[in-house]
Design a protein around this motif. Sequence first.
Motif, PDB file in Angstrom:
ATOM      1  N   GLY A  49       8.911  16.519 -21.021  1.00  0.00           N
ATOM      2  CA  GLY A  49       9.204  17.865 -20.547  1.00  0.00           C
ATOM      3  C   GLY A  49      10.513  17.916 -19.785  1.00  0.00           C
ATOM      4  O   GLY A  49      11.546  17.434 -20.263  1.00  0.00           O
ATOM      5  N   THR A  50      10.480  18.455 -18.591  1.00  0.00           N
ATOM      6  CA  THR A  50      11.703  18.616 -17.796  1.00  0.00           C
ATOM      7  C   THR A  50      11.932  17.449 -16.841  1.00  0.00           C
ATOM      8  O   THR A  50      12.722  17.558 -15.905  1.00  0.00           O
ATOM      9  N   GLY A  51      11.236  16.347 -17.074  1.00  0.00           N
ATOM     10  CA  GLY A  51      11.513  15.123 -16.324  1.00  0.00           C
ATOM     11  C   GLY A  51      10.960  15.073 -14.920  1.00  0.00           C
ATOM     12  O   GLY A  51      11.432  14.290 -14.096  1.00  0.00           O
ATOM     13  N   ALA A  52       9.920  15.861 -14.630  1.00  0.00           N
ATOM     14  CA  ALA A  52       9.390  15.903 -13.266  1.00  0.00           C
ATOM     15  C   ALA A  52       8.823  14.565 -12.816  1.00  0.00           C
ATOM     16  O   ALA A  52       8.780  14.276 -11.617  1.00  0.00           O
ATOM     17  N   ASN A  53       8.371  13.728 -13.760  1.00  0.00           N
ATOM     18  CA  ASN A  53       7.830  12.418 -13.391  1.00  0.00           C
ATOM     19  C   ASN A  53       8.914  11.359 -13.176  1.00  0.00           C
ATOM     20  O   ASN A  53       8.621  10.276 -12.659  1.00  0.00           O
ATOM     21  N   VAL A  54      10.119  11.653 -13.591  1.00  0.00           N
ATOM     22  CA  VAL A  54      11.175  10.641 -13.562  1.00  0.00           C
ATOM     23  C   VAL A  54      11.437  10.083 -12.158  1.00  0.00           C
ATOM     24  O   VAL A  54      11.543   8.858 -11.998  1.00  0.00           O
TER      25      VAL A  54
END
Length: 216
Positions: A49-54
Amino acid sequence: MSDPPNVYARWAALYDSVADLPVLRSWRARAADALDLSAGDTVVEMGCGTGANVPVLRRRVGAGGRVVGVDLTREMLAQARAHDDRTGDGVHYLLGDATRPPVDSADAVLATFVAGVFADPAAAVDAWCDCVAPGDRVALLNFQRSRNPLATPVNVAFEGFVRLSAPGTRLSRQSHADAFERRVTAARDRLAERTVDRRYETFAGGYLGLVSGRVE
């Protein structure tokens, strides 16, 4: 994937704002912890998705590690790249289908909130397990209906939530939530077949289930 990418393209900005809510941070930390990451590891998130876990994954692997996000939607990845804490050295985003991941190898694989949208979730889990070596971990975090008797009114709302968040279930003649949970169960069952040292925990009142295992 079973869902048209343009559905998620339209929602990229809204998805990004919801995904960054503070209440979700503890969920992300628990998902990252389930991978038993070490400094220098390479971790791949399928359907990032929008990389929130990165950011949380990046902290686990350290400066010498790599975080690779795979997503089918350009707009989602564009949102990810717009955040300073989701880009930089060691962070890579790949445009591709998470069911046929464009990666050769990794030390761990994470998939959050995506198993319920695939037409063949078991095959997707097989592909993810094939990305890691024996002894490495794969973790799945998904929404689910709570088994708590007091949650019945909220479970009714879960049907509407699934209609919005997992459009691939709209073709089902039965409940959208039923179709969604069948896919999540199929993914979990396949992970159980492919792994040992499995862990399962629920949180958020039973509405989130985190399953992980070490690939044989």
